[in-house]
Structures are given as structure tokens and as C-alpha cells.
Design a protein around this motif. Structure first.
Motif, PDB file in Angstrom:
ATOM      1  N   ARG A  79      -4.627  -0.738  -1.065  1.00  0.00           N
ATOM      2  CA  ARG A  79      -3.754  -1.897  -0.936  1.00  0.00           C
ATOM      3  C   ARG A  79      -3.907  -2.766  -2.176  1.00  0.00           C
ATOM      4  O   ARG A  79      -5.023  -3.006  -2.631  1.00  0.00           O
ATOM      5  CB  ARG A  79      -4.099  -2.685   0.320  1.00  0.00           C
ATOM      6  CG  ARG A  79      -3.119  -3.770   0.673  1.00  0.00           C
ATOM      7  CD  ARG A  79      -3.434  -4.376   2.039  1.00  0.00           C
ATOM      8  NE  ARG A  79      -3.289  -3.379   3.103  1.00  0.00           N
ATOM      9  CZ  ARG A  79      -3.353  -3.696   4.397  1.00  0.00           C
ATOM     10  NH1 ARG A  79      -3.539  -4.953   4.778  1.00  0.00           N
ATOM     11  NH2 ARG A  79      -3.224  -2.750   5.306  1.00  0.00           N
ATOM     12  N   GLU A  80      -2.794  -3.236  -2.714  1.00  0.00           N
ATOM     13  CA  GLU A  80      -2.842  -4.061  -3.916  1.00  0.00           C
ATOM     14  C   GLU A  80      -2.059  -5.352  -3.731  1.00  0.00           C
ATOM     15  O   GLU A  80      -1.061  -5.394  -3.004  1.00  0.00           O
ATOM     16  CB  GLU A  80      -2.286  -3.294  -5.122  1.00  0.00           C
ATOM     17  CG  GLU A  80      -0.823  -2.936  -5.029  1.00  0.00           C
ATOM     18  CD  GLU A  80      -0.266  -2.359  -6.315  1.00  0.00           C
ATOM     19  OE1 GLU A  80      -0.931  -2.452  -7.372  1.00  0.00           O
ATOM     20  OE2 GLU A  80       0.872  -1.827  -6.271  1.00  0.00           O
ATOM     21  N   LEU A  81      -2.529  -6.392  -4.403  1.00  0.00           N
ATOM     22  CA  LEU A  81      -1.858  -7.673  -4.375  1.00  0.00           C
ATOM     23  C   LEU A  81      -0.589  -7.605  -5.214  1.00  0.00           C
ATOM     24  O   LEU A  81      -0.616  -7.141  -6.355  1.00  0.00           O
ATOM     25  CB  LEU A  81      -2.788  -8.761  -4.919  1.00  0.00           C
ATOM     26  CG  LEU A  81      -2.209 -10.162  -5.017  1.00  0.00           C
ATOM     27  CD1 LEU A  81      -1.902 -10.715  -3.641  1.00  0.00           C
ATOM     28  CD2 LEU A  81      -3.196 -11.075  -5.753  1.00  0.00           C
ATOM     29  N   VAL A  82       0.497  -8.110  -4.640  1.00  0.00           N
ATOM     30  CA  VAL A  82       1.782  -8.123  -5.338  1.00  0.00           C
ATOM     31  C   VAL A  82       2.112  -9.518  -5.835  1.00  0.00           C
ATOM     32  O   VAL A  82       2.452  -9.705  -7.005  1.00  0.00           O
ATOM     33  CB  VAL A  82       2.908  -7.610  -4.417  1.00  0.00           C
ATOM     34  CG1 VAL A  82       4.262  -7.726  -5.104  1.00  0.00           C
ATOM     35  CG2 VAL A  82       2.639  -6.175  -3.983  1.00  0.00           C
ATOM     36  N   ALA A  83       2.030 -10.505  -4.936  1.00  0.00           N
ATOM     37  CA  ALA A  83       2.414 -11.864  -5.312  1.00  0.00           C
ATOM     38  C   ALA A  83       1.718 -12.857  -4.392  1.00  0.00           C
ATOM     39  O   ALA A  83       1.414 -12.539  -3.239  1.00  0.00           O
ATOM     40  CB  ALA A  83       3.927 -12.050  -5.225  1.00  0.00           C
ATOM     41  N   ALA A 108       6.313   1.567  -0.855  1.00  0.00           N
ATOM     42  CA  ALA A 108       5.044   1.250  -0.196  1.00  0.00           C
ATOM     43  C   ALA A 108       5.334   0.531   1.113  1.00  0.00           C
ATOM     44  O   ALA A 108       6.479   0.131   1.377  1.00  0.00           O
ATOM     45  CB  ALA A 108       4.179   0.363  -1.090  1.00  0.00           C
ATOM     46  N   VAL A 109       4.288   0.350   1.895  1.00  0.00           N
ATOM     47  CA  VAL A 109       4.351  -0.589   3.012  1.00  0.00           C
ATOM     48  C   VAL A 109       3.935  -1.949   2.474  1.00  0.00           C
ATOM     49  O   VAL A 109       2.885  -2.073   1.835  1.00  0.00           O
ATOM     50  CB  VAL A 109       3.441  -0.160   4.171  1.00  0.00           C
ATOM     51  CG1 VAL A 109       3.490  -1.195   5.291  1.00  0.00           C
ATOM     52  CG2 VAL A 109       3.846   1.216   4.687  1.00  0.00           C
ATOM     53  N   TYR A 110       4.751  -2.945   2.717  1.00  0.00           N
ATOM     54  CA  TYR A 110       4.496  -4.293   2.226  1.00  0.00           C
ATOM     55  C   TYR A 110       3.979  -5.166   3.370  1.00  0.00           C
ATOM     56  O   TYR A 110       4.571  -5.198   4.450  1.00  0.00           O
ATOM     57  CB  TYR A 110       5.771  -4.890   1.637  1.00  0.00           C
ATOM     58  CG  TYR A 110       6.090  -4.334   0.271  1.00  0.00           C
ATOM     59  CD1 TYR A 110       6.523  -3.024   0.121  1.00  0.00           C
ATOM     60  CD2 TYR A 110       5.942  -5.110  -0.878  1.00  0.00           C
ATOM     61  CE1 TYR A 110       6.792  -2.497  -1.142  1.00  0.00           C
ATOM     62  CE2 TYR A 110       6.210  -4.602  -2.136  1.00  0.00           C
ATOM     63  CZ  TYR A 110       6.633  -3.294  -2.257  1.00  0.00           C
ATOM     64  OH  TYR A 110       6.901  -2.771  -3.509  1.00  0.00           O
ATOM     65  N   GLN A 120       0.853  -1.188   0.000  1.00  0.00           N
ATOM     66  CA  GLN A 120       0.000   0.000   0.000  1.00  0.00           C
ATOM     67  C   GLN A 120       0.886   1.234   0.000  1.00  0.00           C
ATOM     68  O   GLN A 120       1.660   1.459   0.946  1.00  0.00           O
ATOM     69  CB  GLN A 120      -0.930   0.014   1.204  1.00  0.00           C
ATOM     70  CG  GLN A 120      -1.947   1.133   1.153  1.00  0.00           C
ATOM     71  CD  GLN A 120      -3.071   0.946   2.156  1.00  0.00           C
ATOM     72  OE1 GLN A 120      -2.950   0.205   3.125  1.00  0.00           O
ATOM     73  NE2 GLN A 120      -4.196   1.615   1.917  1.00  0.00           N
ATOM     74  N   ALA A 121       0.767   2.010  -1.062  1.00  0.00           N
ATOM     75  CA  ALA A 121       1.497   3.264  -1.177  1.00  0.00           C
ATOM     76  C   ALA A 121       0.646   4.390  -0.608  1.00  0.00           C
ATOM     77  O   ALA A 121      -0.585   4.273  -0.545  1.00  0.00           O
ATOM     78  CB  ALA A 121       1.836   3.530  -2.638  1.00  0.00           C
TER      79      ALA A 121
END
Length: 117
Positions: A44-48, A91-93, A38-39
Motif C-alpha cells: 500500500r502506498e500513499l497517494v495524497a 489499484a484499490v484506493y 494498493q496494486a
């Protein structure tokens, strides 16, 4: 149950970081494990993702070819290897674990990744 992320930090564009997500209270190999980010000012977005069936993986288009998700069952830990980092990756991961019979996924507290140009 606990998920603890580590490995974030400040890196220059083009650099690499490896995030770790250490789990306790459940077995990561039995769960679908995911990394989200989430930037500031964004959703919030899915990365992997890495799935519990056959260790198949899924990546956001924006990170394909640069990020790799993996799992160390002996350490009960999930990793996100991030190469060729870009300022847009700042972003925060967050690490997350889910399974079909639970109404909610487990979440970690997040780790900050900052990529300078």
C-alpha cells in the motif's frame, strides 16, 4: 466511525475519475485525510494527503500534476480528482483519516480503479 469510498471504476488511459470519501462519526476538517492505493502484489502506498492545518496538501511524485485532493466540509467528504490516468494507476484506493491523539487511523473499505491501455 465510518469512511465510505465511491467513484471507482473502469476507465481508459488518459481519462479521469473522481473518488469520494464520505465520513461519519468524526469531522474531516479536524483530521489529516489521506488517499492510499494498493496494486496487486504491491505494498500500500500513499497517494495524497490534505492536512487539518491550513489545508496544505502532499502528493506522491507519481501523481503530482495529475491528481488533486480536496475536502468539502459541508458534506464531510474528501475527494480525489484523478486526471490523465495511466494503467499504472490501477489499484484499490483507500481513504484514511488520522489525528495525533488516536493510536490508529480510520480506514475505508476501498474502491477499485482500473485503467485500461
Amino acid at each position: 466511525v465510518q469512511l465510505v469510498e465511491s467513484g471507482g471504476g473502469l476507465v481508459q488511459a488518459g481519462g479521469s475519475l473522481r473518488l469520494a470519501c464520505a465520513a461519519s462519526g468524526f469531522t474531516v476538517s479536524s483530521f489529516d485525510m489521506s488517499w492510499y492505493r494498493q496494486a496487486p502484489g504491491k505494498e500500500r502506498e500513499l497517494v495524497a494527503q490534505i492536512f487539518n492545518t491550513g489545508s496544505s496538501t502532499n502528493y506522491a511524485e507519481s501523481v503530482k500534476g495529475r491528481f488533486t485532493i480536496s475536502r468539502d466540509n459541508a458534506k464531510n467528504t474528501v475527494y480525489l480528482q484523478m486526471n490523465s490516468l495511466e494503467p499504472e494507476d490501477t489499484a484499490v484506493y483507500y481513504c484514511s483519516g488520522g489525528i495525533w491523539y488516536l493510536p490508529r487511523s480510520y480506514w475505508g473499505q476501498g474502491t477499485q480503479v482500473t485503467v485500461s491501455s
